[in-house]
Every structure is written in structure tokens, then in C-alpha cells.
Design a protein around this motif. Structure first.
Motif, PDB file in Angstrom:
ATOM      1  N   THR B  67       0.811  -1.216   0.000  1.00 49.06           N
ATOM      2  CA  THR B  67       0.000   0.000   0.000  1.00 49.06           C
ATOM      3  C   THR B  67       0.848   1.272   0.000  1.00 49.06           C
ATOM      4  O   THR B  67       0.664   2.139  -0.849  1.00 49.06           O
ATOM      5  N   GLN B  68       1.774   1.352   0.966  1.00 53.48           N
ATOM      6  CA  GLN B  68       2.537   2.590   1.105  1.00 53.48           C
ATOM      7  C   GLN B  68       3.343   2.904  -0.153  1.00 53.48           C
ATOM      8  O   GLN B  68       3.336   4.028  -0.648  1.00 53.48           O
ATOM      9  N   VAL B  71       0.969   3.855  -3.081  1.00 55.45           N
ATOM     10  CA  VAL B  71       0.397   5.200  -2.934  1.00 55.45           C
ATOM     11  C   VAL B  71       1.467   6.260  -3.208  1.00 55.45           C
ATOM     12  O   VAL B  71       1.235   7.215  -3.957  1.00 55.45           O
ATOM     13  N   SER B  72       2.657   6.048  -2.636  1.00 59.07           N
ATOM     14  CA  SER B  72       3.728   7.045  -2.801  1.00 59.07           C
ATOM     15  C   SER B  72       4.112   7.195  -4.265  1.00 59.07           C
ATOM     16  O   SER B  72       4.222   8.310  -4.777  1.00 59.07           O
ATOM     17  N   ALA B  75       1.304   8.741  -6.346  1.00 58.24           N
ATOM     18  CA  ALA B  75       1.134  10.163  -6.033  1.00 58.24           C
ATOM     19  C   ALA B  75       2.242  11.000  -6.662  1.00 58.24           C
ATOM     20  O   ALA B  75       2.024  12.154  -7.025  1.00 58.24           O
ATOM     21  N   MET B  93      -8.198   2.491  -3.734  1.00 57.14           N
ATOM     22  CA  MET B  93      -7.297   3.036  -4.758  1.00 57.14           C
ATOM     23  C   MET B  93      -8.082   3.741  -5.873  1.00 57.14           C
ATOM     24  O   MET B  93      -7.626   4.740  -6.423  1.00 57.14           O
ATOM     25  N   LYS B  95     -10.943   5.184  -5.414  1.00 57.50           N
ATOM     26  CA  LYS B  95     -11.490   6.394  -4.786  1.00 57.50           C
ATOM     27  C   LYS B  95     -10.519   7.566  -4.909  1.00 57.50           C
ATOM     28  O   LYS B  95     -10.913   8.708  -5.078  1.00 57.50           O
ATOM     29  N   TYR B  96      -9.222   7.246  -4.816  1.00 53.39           N
ATOM     30  CA  TYR B  96      -8.222   8.308  -4.872  1.00 53.39           C
ATOM     31  C   TYR B  96      -7.717   8.593  -6.284  1.00 53.39           C
ATOM     32  O   TYR B  96      -6.738   9.314  -6.463  1.00 53.39           O
ATOM     33  N   GLY B  97      -8.379   8.009  -7.243  1.00 52.64           N
ATOM     34  CA  GLY B  97      -8.121   8.403  -8.630  1.00 52.64           C
ATOM     35  C   GLY B  97      -6.886   7.806  -9.266  1.00 52.64           C
ATOM     36  O   GLY B  97      -6.382   8.319 -10.261  1.00 52.64           O
ATOM     37  N   PHE B  98      -6.359   6.723  -8.678  1.00 53.86           N
ATOM     38  CA  PHE B  98      -5.169   6.106  -9.261  1.00 53.86           C
ATOM     39  C   PHE B  98      -5.512   5.194 -10.444  1.00 53.86           C
ATOM     40  O   PHE B  98      -4.678   4.931 -11.283  1.00 53.86           O
ATOM     41  N   ASN B 374     -11.894  -1.406   4.157  1.00 51.90           N
ATOM     42  CA  ASN B 374     -10.572  -1.810   4.661  1.00 51.90           C
ATOM     43  C   ASN B 374     -10.290  -1.201   6.032  1.00 51.90           C
ATOM     44  O   ASN B 374      -9.680  -1.825   6.898  1.00 51.90           O
ATOM     45  N   MET B 375     -10.750   0.023   6.216  1.00 53.69           N
ATOM     46  CA  MET B 375     -10.516   0.695   7.499  1.00 53.69           C
ATOM     47  C   MET B 375     -11.371   0.056   8.590  1.00 53.69           C
ATOM     48  O   MET B 375     -10.908  -0.161   9.708  1.00 53.69           O
ATOM     49  N   GLU B 378      -9.863  -3.231   9.583  1.00 51.50           N
ATOM     50  CA  GLU B 378      -8.704  -3.040  10.465  1.00 51.50           C
ATOM     51  C   GLU B 378      -9.177  -2.776  11.903  1.00 51.50           C
ATOM     52  O   GLU B 378      -8.638  -3.340  12.859  1.00 51.50           O
TER      53      GLU B 378
END
Lengths: 426, 413
Positions: B67-68, B71-72, B75, B93, B95-98, B374-375, B378
Motif C-alpha cells: 500500500t505505502q 500510494v507514494s 502520487a 485506490m 477512490k483516490y483516482g489512481f 478496509n478501514m 482493520e
């Protein structure tokens, strides 16, 4: 005078004749500046200051006897005033005035008044234009040489340290809809912090962890460093042994300890079960919410004990050995040494270790991420892991940046507090 | 001299023109050199693709989705053009437009109808397709054949009660071996909720305070505290469970077949001793497990030309001829073939290797495609599942009520 000459020379490469002429001019210009005053002799030289040492009553301690002395300093008798004809110029400093007065009264020496004349800039000897350019360049180079050398490191520092901080600060005022679409939300991320119970839980866990680390991680290294300081053979080996864990990277160290702490088959529980035969020991070092912070703190202390010992040893080496010898001669034991010599002398060092441990333990991440990932039941969730999860797992980058900035302010406040304490002490 | 300069200039111009015609695609998930056989298959398949599509050049990068990292890198605008990511990561993913919407491509795709509906459901987020399933795995039950044989157990567990009975029998005959180990992870727990007749996602809202969840929670709690068929550790992560199973300290575990080669390589698990069976049914006889795996996604930030090239690559990899070639190649190289290793957009599901799990799709369900799932997962792991494994005396009703209240205040207001 030499300063004036240097100013005129300005660090240039001048011929020997030019330098000589400048020096000669300087000597001539200062010759008439001194005015002699009449010599007046005093009747009697003043008495020497009397120092008497009074012995106080001897107080007996448990093992040792200490002599406390008090020094009574009798002030010198009043100095005879100077005759009214002699006036000291204001251009003299207080120290110069006092010295002159003393010499005059004690030895009847004349008072020399040095009148500072404004320095007249002498024109530089004729130099070629090329030389002048060269001189200017050399002067510029001399003045900016340090900056030239510092610039690359400064730029790297700016890019890799300050730019991310500034960027994080800017992001903390935004909320991301998608990764390339963020909106300005003002201070709402910071206001949200105050209503976020998870953040306050994480902050509480961070400070609890720090408290454990400070309490144990400051005292144990101090005693170990005292032991190493006192030990005569194998001091180097001991230092290496204690420092070794510091050299192990955090990730393998955390994995190693995770296995040692394993509730079912870990070595620690196995060793305890050897001490208690017939009983199965399954202590949840990392799975019991009441124990987990202690377990993590222990790993942190184990890893950082080496450098704390080294700092303490450096502090101990700075204490004059004669103090220990004196105490030993007077029959003082180890407790006396610690109480009256080591602790007072080591307080600045202890303060440094406390603050470094505090800041480091507040930033701990990899150990927790690997060993517990914030569990069990969030009992080991600290600020660093909370920020990480908010940013990369919950994708709440704006809020995570807000928390990071808020936490940065806390760390900066602690650092300023330390600096303030240190400056007060000095 | 002039001629030489002109010649060099001309050569450079030709080179740049020819280079501008080639589209380079950066693809993650290239097997590492250590996985020699998988790497060999990758290299050959990449070559085959490049021969068929001379304008497209594949640049493989040996990097898995994390994930990290993902995302990095996305971005920063330097993300891969194509990557396989877990299906469960698609909602957040996208949702954040990737991720690129693939509806336009899939509409015309001839293999579209081969793919079971459940697989399309898992990549369909708010009515848009964001990924193409690459493989399809179901949560299954692994058991150690050697331990079962030693204890004289002939049949695999079919119900929850069977799990308890078999575990008790094993533990009585082999005290150092426990029956089963379950990590406090919603990924596995959700199957038990479905088996208990519950559901958690209705009207775009997660409801974890229902009878099904309580029954499943009660079963897990009893496995640990009442029946004592789990290892003494309160909390086990996935790696712990895999290691215990590989070392023969537990006889059963819930997992996906894809993990078995990793367990063999990492912990020395002898695959001959492992049997894979569908998960046992719940109290009411409901069979259910969930479908997982990875899906191909295309970076939303690349050029139109690259998007088209990326789609060509995905189509090639998922095409029946390629899948068949891969199956034959794996046979040729004596590689272990696991069900789910091949695209469910092909007919390879009818191969003899997959006979045992062929019907699994009938009972398979997909996780909610709600981006905050996912949140919530967790949080559920942390505040509910870990809690039931740590605390013996616990009020499950109160626990679930409080948790539901928490997620409603945190994720819905």
C-alpha cells in the motif's frame, strides 16, 4: 596598531618595502599620543587583604568525616582618592582606570592617558588595475569561502529536511478528494485532532512508553557506566558489548524480539518455565494490553543502552579524579562519591540523556510496526504508527499531515525546553 | 568531415524517430530472479508479447503491491503503467483516482462473458470496472494429512462441529499438536459470518451488529476458550499460523492455495502432507467462502496511447492461448499447479487439476466494495477479534453494539 596595519594591508600581497613604510608611518603617528602625568608618592602602601580560615565544628557522618571551611574575606581598606588635578579620561575603560589608580597609589607610577585618535585611512600604495581586481577577488573569496563550502550541504539539507516539513505543513491545511484534487480546509484538520479519541489514546501511549524508557533507560545505563568506569580490566570489551545492540538495524532487532517474546514458543517464556518446573508459562508479552508497552520499552532500552553508556562515560571522564581521591582519602565510600561528586557533576549529562531518550522514544515506529502493529486492542498504537496508518491505510493524507505538524510542535516544545534548561544552567 | 557529421545526425534522427514509435510499458509483479521457474515463464511470455506487438516494449519491475509504496509512487506521478493489486485494495485506490475505468475496454472484450459474475462483482466499484481479475482464489481449509493419518481421522471436517471434534481428538492423541489456529483477521472471519447466515453490507452500509456476526464470533471465542483447540498464543498473525502449520504444531488452518508454495519455500512445508478442501459449513449447513486474488489495473495518469497498449498486454496475458501455454509450460517445468493460478476468464477451470474446487464458485462471495471497508476491517480486527482472543469472559452483544456505534460515528457521520 597592528590591527590598523592589517586593515591597511587588507590581506593583500604587498611588497616588503610597502609594508615597511606603512609600519613606520604607524609608529610615528602614535608617538605623541601619550601624556605624562606628575608622579605623586603615597605615604604607606595599603595593607594586604587578610584571609582567615575558621574551622567549623567537625560533624561526623556514618563512615567519613568532612571538614567544612568558611572563608571570611576582609575587604581591602579604602583606596586613597586621586588628587583633583588628575582626571582620568572617559575614553579609558573601567578596568584600565582601576589598573591606573592601583599603580598610582601602590607604586606611585605615572598615569598614562592614551588618547585614541581617529584612524586616518591611508591611501593604498599604487597598484596596477589588474592587481586591484585580483585583490578584490581574493577579498571576496576570503569572505565567502565558508559559504561556498557550506552551500551544497545546505541545499541538500533544505531539500531533504525542510522541504518535506514545509510540504507537510501545507498539506495539513487540505483535504484530498482524489490524489490530484485537494481542497483547502483551513484549520479543520487541527480542530479535528481535539475530537479524535484515537489520537489522544495514541499520544497517551507514546508518553507512557517514553516515561518507561526515561525511568529505566536513564538509570540503568548510569549504573552500568559507573561499573565500566570503575572496572579495571576488559573495559573496552564491555563498552563494545553494550554498544552492539545499537548497531543492529531496528527491523531485524524487532523480528528477533518478536520471537523471543512469542507467547507459545518464545525463549523468554521457556526460560521462565525452567525456573518454575511443572508449570506451562505462556505470558503474552506482546499480546497482553497491560504488558505490551513495557515489552516494547525494554527492546528500545536494550537497543539504545550503548550510546547512553558512552555519553555517561564521557561525562564521568570529565570529573577531576582528584575529587575521588580526596573522598577516598577522607574515607568516603561509593555512596558518598555518587551523592556528592558524581550526581552533581552528571546532572547536565543526565538531562541530555533524558531529553534524547524522550524524543527518540516519542518517534519510535519500526519496533512497534513489526512487533505488534499497534495491537493488541490498540494498546501499543503510538503517534508514529497512527500517522502512518492514517496516511497510507486510511488514505486521510491531509489529516495525517495535520497530526504530524501538531506532533512536530510538541517535539519542538520539548527541544526548546531542554535548550532553555541548559542555558539557564550555564 | 561534413559528411560524417550529416551521417551521424541522420542516424540520431532515425534512432529518435524509431524510438518515438515504441511504447514502453512499465509492468510491476515481475517474479524475482530467485523464483527461477516463474521468472523463466515471465521472460518467455514477455518476448512472445513483444514479437506479436513490436510497437510495445515491456519493462518488467520485480515489485509487489504494498500500500505505502503504491500510494507514494502513484502520487509522485511515476507509478507503473500496469500492476496487479489485491482485489480488496481496488475500492480505496479507485477512490483516490489512481485507477483507470476499464468499462470502455471490457465492453468489447470477447472473454467478458466467460468470467463468473462474482468475479466482476469484486472489481465493480459504484458501477464502474476498475480491474480485470488475474487469478481467483477461494479461502479454503488446509489440513495435514500426516497428522490426520496418525490420529486415524479419515474424513475432512464438513461442519463447524467437525472442526471441534477432530481438533479435540488430535490434541488428545498428540498433546503437542493443536487442532486449528485462526488469526484475528476479518479476511477469514467474514466467511464464518456468511456460514452463520449473516451478512454485513446492505444499502452501502456496513452492519456488524447482527445475529450472524454474533454466532461466528461466539464460535471463534469458544474454539479458543471453551474447547481450547487453538494454540496458547492469544494473538497470532498470518505468518505465525503458516509457520505453525508448516511445523506440524497445528493440524488445520484457513488459507488460500496461493500461499502454499511460499510456505514450502519459507518454512519447509512438505506439500505432499497437505490437503486442500472447501471450508466446513456453518451450523445451518450454509457453505460460503470468499473469492480473492489479484486484478490487473491500469494507471489513470498515462497517455491514451499507453492505455491502449496496456489493454493489449492485459488481453494477451488473459487470453486462452496464453493461459494454455502457461499451463503446459508449468507442466513441462514440473511446477506445482494450484487451482486459481489461472484466469477465470478462460476454460481452464475445467482442467482435471481443478476438479476439487470447480464448484467453489457456486458458494463464493465477494467482500464489500465500499471504500472504507478496509478501514473498518482493520478496526474490527483490533477492537473485536483481538479482544475475543485476549479476554475469556466477554459480553459479545455489548462488544458488537459498541463497535457498531464506533464505526457509525467515525465512518458515516
Amino acid at each position: 596598531m597592528s590591527d590598523n596595519i592589517l586593515n591597511k594591508l587588507g590581506g593583500h600581497q604587498l611588497s616588503d618595502d610597502a609594508i615597511k613604510s606603512i609600519i613606520d608611518e604607524e609608529i610615528v603617528s602614535h608617538k605623541k599620543e601619550e601624556a605624562e602625568l606628575p608622579i605623586i608618592k603615597l605615604k604607606l602602601p595599603p595593607k594586604e587583604p587578610v584571609i582567615t580560615i575558621k574551622k567549623k565544628k567537625e560533624t561526623k557522618l556514618e563512615e567519613t568525616t568532612e571538614e567544612k571551611v568558611q572563608i571570611d574575606f576582609k575587604p581591602q581598606e579604602p583606596i586613597v582618592e586621586l588628587p583633583p588635578s588628575i582626571k582620568l579620561p572617559d575614553t579609558m575603560t573601567t578596568l584600565e582606570k582601576l589598573r591606573a589608580q592601583y599603580r598610582y597609589k601602590r607604586f606611585g607610577m605615572p598615569i598614562k592617558i592614551i588618547r585614541k585618535k581617529p584612524v586616518v585611512e591611508k591611501p593604498l600604495p599604487d597598484l596596477k588595475k589588474q592587481d586591484l581586481k585580483k585583490l578584490k577577488f581574493l577579498k571576496f573569496k576570503k569572505e565567502f569561502l565558508g559559504m561556498e563550502l557550506l552551500l551544497p550541504a545546505f541545499i541538500i539539507f533544505l531539500i531533504f529536511s525542510w522541504l518535506p516539513i514545509i510540504k507537510t505543513f501545507l498539506i495539513s491545511f487540505t483535504q484530498f478528494k482524489t490524489i490530484d484534487n485537494s481542497i483547502y480546509v483551513g484549520f479543520s484538520n487541527f480542530i479535528r485532532i481535539f475530537n479524535d479519541s484515537k489520537f489522544w489514546d495514541a499520544l497517551l501511549h507514546s508518553f507512557s512508553l517514553s516515561l518507561i524508557v526515561i525511568l529505566i533507560g536513564t538509570i540503568i545505563p548510569l549504573f552500568l557506566s559507573l561499573y565500566i568506569y570503575e572496572v579495571k580490566t576488559g573495559r573496552g570489551i564491555l563498552k563494545i558489548l553494550y554498544f552492539l545492540p545499537f548497531l543492529i538495524p531496528s527491523v531485524p532487532a524487532a523480528i528477533l524480539w518478536k520471537w523471543l517474546y512469542n507467547q507459545g514458543f518464545g525463549l523468554i517464556n521457556y526460560l521462565i518455565s525452567l525456573l518454575l518446573p511443572g508449570k506451562e508459562i505462556h505470558i503474552g508479552w506482546l499480546t497482553n494490553p497491560d504488558l505490551v508497552l513495557f515489552s516494547i520499552a525494554f527492546v528500545f532500552i536494550w537497543k539504545n543502552i550503548g550510546w547512553a553508556i558512552l555519553i555517561y562515560l564521557a561525562g564521568l571522564n570529565n570529573i577531576p579524579k582528584v575529587l575521588f581521591e580526596d573522598t577516598a582519602l577522607n574515607g568516603g565510600g561509593i555512596l558518598t562519591k555518587i551523592k556528592h561528586i558524581i550526581l552533581p557533576a552528571m546532572i547536565p549529562i543526565i538531562t541530555i540523556v533524558v531529553f534524547i531518550q524522550l524524543i527518540n522514544s516519542l518517534q519510535v515506529f519500526s519496533e512497534i510496526y513489526i512487533m505488534t502493529n499497534g495491537g493488541p486492542e490498540g494498546a501499543s498504537e503510538v503517534i508514529a504508527t497512527y500517522i502512518y496508518k492514517k496516511a497510507f491505510f486510511y488514505m486521510d493524507i491531509g489529516y495525517a499531515s495535520g497530526v504530524a505538524v501538531f506532533f512536530l510542535f510538541i517535539l519542538v516544545s520539548i527541544t526548546l525546553l531542554r535548550a532553555n534548561l541548559q542555558s539557564r544552567r550555564t | 568531415m561534413k559528411k560524417i557529421v550529416f551521417l551521424l545526425f541522420g542516424l540520431l534522427l532515425c534512432n529518435s524517430l524509431s524510438a518515438s514509435n515504441v511504447i514502453e510499458l512499465v509492468v510491476w509483479n515481475m517474479p524475482p530472479d530467485a523464483d527461477e521457474l516463474y521468472k523463466k515463464i515471465w521472460d518467455e511470455s514477455t518476448n512472445n508479447f513483444q514479437i506479436k506487438n513490436p510497437r510495445i516494449k515491456i519493462k518488467g519491475i520485480s515489485r509487489e503491491y504494498k500500500t505505502q509504496e503504491f500510494v507514494s509512487v502513484m502520487a509522485s506521478g511515476k507509478g507503473p503503467d500496469i500492476v496487479r493489486i489485491p482485489i480488496v485494495a481496488l475500492p480505496s485506490m479507485s477512490k483516490y483516482g489512481f485507477l483507470l475505468k476499464l468499462d470502455e475496454f471490457t465492453k468489447k472484450w470477447i472473454q467478458k462473458d466467460y468470467m463468473p459474475a462474482i468475479m466482476w462483482d469484486s472489481v465493480n466499484i459504484d458501477g464502474n470496472i476498475y480491474g480485470i481479475p488475474y487469478d481467483s482464489y477461494f479461502t479454503t481449509l488446509f489440513y495435514r494429512k500426516d497428522i490426520f493419518e496418525k490420529c486415524g481421522i479419515k474424513n475432512a471436517p464438513n461442519t463447524w462441529q467437525d472442526i471441534i471434534d477432530i481438533s479435540k481428538k488430535i490434541n488428545s492423541l498428540m498433546p503437542e499438536v493443536k487442532g486449528i489456529a485462526l488469526p484475528p483477521d476479518m479476511f477469514y472471519f467474514i466467511d464464518f459470518i456468511w456460514q452463520a447466515g449473516g451478512d454485513i453490507y446492505e444499502n452501502r452500509k456496513i452492519n456488524l451488529n447482527n445475529v450472524g456476526v454474533k454466532k461466528a464470533l461466539n464460535f471463534w471465542h469458544n474454539l479458543k476458550w471453551k474447547n481450547k483447540v487453538m494454540p496458547p498464543q492469544n494473538i497470532l498473525d498470518n505468518y505465525d499460523v503458516e509457520q505453525f502449520f508448516s511445523a506440524g504444531k497445528i493440524a488445520m488452518m484457513v488459507g488460500v492455495a496461493k500461499r502454499l508454495p511460499v510456505m514450502a519455500r519459507r518454512y519447509g512445508l512438505d506439500l505432499k502432507n497437505v490437503e486442500i478442501v472447501p471450508l466446513p459449513a456453518g451450523e445451518t449447513g450454509i457453505k460460503a467462502w470468499h473469492v480473492g486474488g489479484e486484478a490487473f489495473i491500469i494507471n489513470a495518469g498515462i497517455t491514451e496511447e499507453k492505455k491502449q497498449a496496456a489493454w493489449e498486454y492485459i488481453k494477451f496475458i488473459l487470453s486462452p492461448p496464453y493461459q494454455l501455454w502457461k499451463w503446459m509450460k508449468m507442466k513441462e517445468l514440473n511446477m506445482i499447479i494450484f487451482p486459481g493460478d489461472f484466469s477465470c476468464a478462460t476454460n481452464l477451470i475445467n482442467m482435471p487439476e481443478f476438479s476439487k474446487v470447480k464448484d467453489s464458485l457456486l458458494y463464493a462471495r465477494s467482500e464489500p466494495t465500499f471504500y472504507k471497508w478496509n478501514m473498518i476491517k482493520e478496526d474490527f480486527n483490533k477492537y473485536v477479534l483481538e479482544k475475543i482472543f485476549i479476554t475469556q469472559n466477554i459480553n459479545l452483544d455489548e462488544l458488537l453494539y459498541n463497535f457498531q456505534k464506533r464505526i457509525e460515528s467515525e465512518y458515516y457521520e
